[in-house]
Design a protein around this motif. Sequence first.
Motif, PDB file in Angstrom:
ATOM      1  N   ARG A   1     -30.587 -13.445  -1.974  1.00 50.05           N
ATOM      2  CA  ARG A   1     -29.634 -13.526  -1.944  1.00 50.05           C
ATOM      3  C   ARG A   1     -28.403 -12.743  -0.117  1.00 50.05           C
ATOM      4  O   ARG A   1     -30.009 -12.394   0.793  1.00 50.05           O
ATOM      5  CB  ARG A   1     -29.647 -11.954  -2.999  1.00 50.05           C
ATOM      6  CG  ARG A   1     -30.786 -11.322  -2.116  1.00 50.05           C
ATOM      7  CD  ARG A   1     -30.456  -9.811  -2.818  1.00 50.05           C
ATOM      8  NE  ARG A   1     -31.469  -8.121  -2.575  1.00 50.05           N
ATOM      9  CZ  ARG A   1     -31.735  -8.524  -1.939  1.00 50.05           C
ATOM     10  NH1 ARG A   1     -30.924  -8.298  -0.967  1.00 50.05           N
ATOM     11  NH2 ARG A   1     -32.716  -7.071  -1.907  1.00 50.05           N
ATOM     12  N   SER A   2     -27.673 -11.745  -0.158  1.00 48.44           N
ATOM     13  CA  SER A   2     -27.559 -11.672   0.839  1.00 48.44           C
ATOM     14  C   SER A   2     -27.658 -10.562   1.159  1.00 48.44           C
ATOM     15  O   SER A   2     -28.800  -9.396   0.572  1.00 48.44           O
ATOM     16  CB  SER A   2     -25.737 -11.338   0.875  1.00 48.44           C
ATOM     17  OG  SER A   2     -25.344 -11.709   0.020  1.00 48.44           O
ATOM     18  N   PHE A   3     -28.205 -10.437   2.813  1.00 45.18           N
ATOM     19  CA  PHE A   3     -28.469  -8.541   2.916  1.00 45.18           C
ATOM     20  C   PHE A   3     -28.161  -7.319   2.299  1.00 45.18           C
ATOM     21  O   PHE A   3     -26.797  -7.264   2.815  1.00 45.18           O
ATOM     22  CB  PHE A   3     -28.711  -8.960   4.997  1.00 45.18           C
ATOM     23  CG  PHE A   3     -29.003  -7.101   5.008  1.00 45.18           C
ATOM     24  CD1 PHE A   3     -30.155  -7.599   5.541  1.00 45.18           C
ATOM     25  CD2 PHE A   3     -28.374  -6.676   5.317  1.00 45.18           C
ATOM     26  CE1 PHE A   3     -30.843  -5.404   5.921  1.00 45.18           C
ATOM     27  CE2 PHE A   3     -28.775  -5.853   5.699  1.00 45.18           C
ATOM     28  CZ  PHE A   3     -29.628  -4.835   6.209  1.00 45.18           C
ATOM     29  N   ARG A   4     -28.884  -6.310   2.591  1.00 40.92           N
ATOM     30  CA  ARG A   4     -27.938  -4.832   1.678  1.00 40.92           C
ATOM     31  C   ARG A   4     -28.448  -4.098   3.112  1.00 40.92           C
ATOM     32  O   ARG A   4     -30.313  -4.612   3.163  1.00 40.92           O
ATOM     33  CB  ARG A   4     -28.287  -4.633   1.179  1.00 40.92           C
ATOM     34  CG  ARG A   4     -28.075  -5.832  -1.039  1.00 40.92           C
ATOM     35  CD  ARG A   4     -29.173  -5.617  -1.736  1.00 40.92           C
ATOM     36  NE  ARG A   4     -28.596  -6.568  -2.982  1.00 40.92           N
ATOM     37  CZ  ARG A   4     -29.397  -6.223  -4.024  1.00 40.92           C
ATOM     38  NH1 ARG A   4     -30.321  -6.201  -4.207  1.00 40.92           N
ATOM     39  NH2 ARG A   4     -29.084  -7.479  -4.709  1.00 40.92           N
ATOM     40  N   PRO A   5     -28.551  -2.977   3.152  1.00 33.77           N
ATOM     41  CA  PRO A   5     -28.448  -2.221   4.468  1.00 33.77           C
ATOM     42  C   PRO A   5     -29.608  -1.035   3.872  1.00 33.77           C
ATOM     43  O   PRO A   5     -30.851  -1.208   4.727  1.00 33.77           O
ATOM     44  CB  PRO A   5     -27.187  -1.299   4.032  1.00 33.77           C
ATOM     45  CG  PRO A   5     -26.700  -1.640   3.592  1.00 33.77           C
ATOM     46  CD  PRO A   5     -26.893  -2.896   2.627  1.00 33.77           C
ATOM     47  N   ALA A   6     -30.441  -1.534   2.628  1.00 39.81           N
ATOM     48  CA  ALA A   6     -31.879  -1.096   2.272  1.00 39.81           C
ATOM     49  C   ALA A   6     -32.962  -2.242   2.519  1.00 39.81           C
ATOM     50  O   ALA A   6     -33.995  -1.412   2.792  1.00 39.81           O
ATOM     51  CB  ALA A   6     -31.687  -0.848   0.707  1.00 39.81           C
ATOM     52  N   ASP A   7     -32.248  -3.046   2.935  1.00 43.50           N
ATOM     53  CA  ASP A   7     -33.095  -4.304   3.352  1.00 43.50           C
ATOM     54  C   ASP A   7     -34.163  -4.048   4.822  1.00 43.50           C
ATOM     55  O   ASP A   7     -34.642  -4.652   5.107  1.00 43.50           O
ATOM     56  CB  ASP A   7     -32.947  -5.618   3.046  1.00 43.50           C
ATOM     57  CG  ASP A   7     -32.666  -5.971   1.850  1.00 43.50           C
ATOM     58  OD1 ASP A   7     -33.131  -5.652   0.879  1.00 43.50           O
ATOM     59  OD2 ASP A   7     -31.055  -6.570   1.510  1.00 43.50           O
ATOM     60  N   GLU A   8     -33.077  -2.703   5.228  1.00 45.68           N
ATOM     61  CA  GLU A   8     -33.784  -3.504   7.441  1.00 45.68           C
ATOM     62  C   GLU A   8     -35.640  -2.941   6.913  1.00 45.68           C
ATOM     63  O   GLU A   8     -35.654  -3.759   7.677  1.00 45.68           O
ATOM     64  CB  GLU A   8     -33.278  -1.531   6.976  1.00 45.68           C
ATOM     65  CG  GLU A   8     -32.843  -2.042   8.556  1.00 45.68           C
ATOM     66  CD  GLU A   8     -32.093  -0.893   9.501  1.00 45.68           C
ATOM     67  OE1 GLU A   8     -30.846  -1.068   9.654  1.00 45.68           O
ATOM     68  OE2 GLU A   8     -32.523  -0.585  10.829  1.00 45.68           O
ATOM     69  N   THR A   9     -36.237  -2.034   6.398  1.00 46.16           N
ATOM     70  CA  THR A   9     -37.028  -2.538   6.529  1.00 46.16           C
ATOM     71  C   THR A   9     -38.093  -2.880   6.020  1.00 46.16           C
ATOM     72  O   THR A   9     -38.868  -3.271   6.720  1.00 46.16           O
ATOM     73  CB  THR A   9     -37.846  -0.467   5.719  1.00 46.16           C
ATOM     74  OG1 THR A   9     -36.884   0.699   5.919  1.00 46.16           O
ATOM     75  CG2 THR A   9     -39.216  -0.513   6.219  1.00 46.16           C
ATOM     76  N   ALA A  10     -37.248  -3.414   5.521  1.00 45.37           N
ATOM     77  CA  ALA A  10     -38.213  -5.079   5.025  1.00 45.37           C
ATOM     78  C   ALA A  10     -38.388  -5.954   6.046  1.00 45.37           C
ATOM     79  O   ALA A  10     -38.979  -6.942   6.371  1.00 45.37           O
ATOM     80  CB  ALA A  10     -37.683  -5.430   3.521  1.00 45.37           C
TER      81      ALA A  10
END
Length: 211
Positions: free
Chosen positions: A6-15
């Motif tokens: 899926r597309s990137f979401r801002p909450a994915d930054e830590t991942a």
Amino acid sequence: MPLELRSFRPADETALLTICLQTGDAGKDASKTFRSPTLLGEYFATPYAAYDPTLCLMLTDESGPCGYVLGAVDTAAFVQWFNTEWLPRLQAQHAGAILRMDTPDTWLYELIKRPAKVPACAADYPAHLHIDLLPRAQGRGWGRRMIEAWLGMAGQRGARGFHLGVSPANAGALAFYHRLGLQPLDAQPGVVFLGGRLPWGQMNRPQRERA
Ligand SMILES: CC(C)(COP(=O)(O)OP(=O)(O)OC[C@H]1O[C@@H](n2cnc3c(N)ncnc32)[C@H](O)[C@@H]1OP(=O)(O)O)[C@@H](O)C(=O)NCCC(=O)NCCS
């Protein structure tokens, strides 16, 4: 829940930071190698999500993100942005550590000291990308799907070729890229550049794989 791209979401930054670190030692977990748990990903992963989040894809499963593919269509433009907008903050944040040059992660602190360079192969292969999957997602065909999805996006945006850098010590990744049909483009101490022309498709694959 099946794996999903899926597309990137801002909450994915830590991942992005975690996955980069856990695959950062020639494909193996680098958590014990780096003093900073974030610097590797802050250099090789999160800047891409900041620069163009639409070119960042996340692989997820029931436990959360387990892989990413990200990059830039115009490497020269990306490096210019990186050096002026991103690197100064990184240098300031890690300034204290730069003074201590006695550990296995020294090369990374050396790297952030000076502006990033555009590799020579970017002239003919202007896009570049990074891909990392956690062990639980590896070996199931997702790496291939993710690269092909990313190359599809890069080709649609007009890039006529792409490259990527890989450590000569990362035998697994080298075998993977060879299997996908990437060609050797260049080599420098500690990094091999591979890539290919875009649009990517059936004709780029090794002869034995073509239908
Ligand atoms: C390298 C990586 C991206 C490959 O993704 P993957 O999902 O494990 O690979 P896939 O399952 O899509 O494999 C695609 C093909 O490559 C081959 N391949 C993948 N890894 C391989 C390996 N270690 N040795 C030999 N062949 C390999 C597969 O056999 C498969 O061939 P097939 O399509 O003919 O069946 C992934 O394993 C990874 O992220 N590793 C750790 C981080 C890393 O090294 N990243 C690259 C940094 S440059």
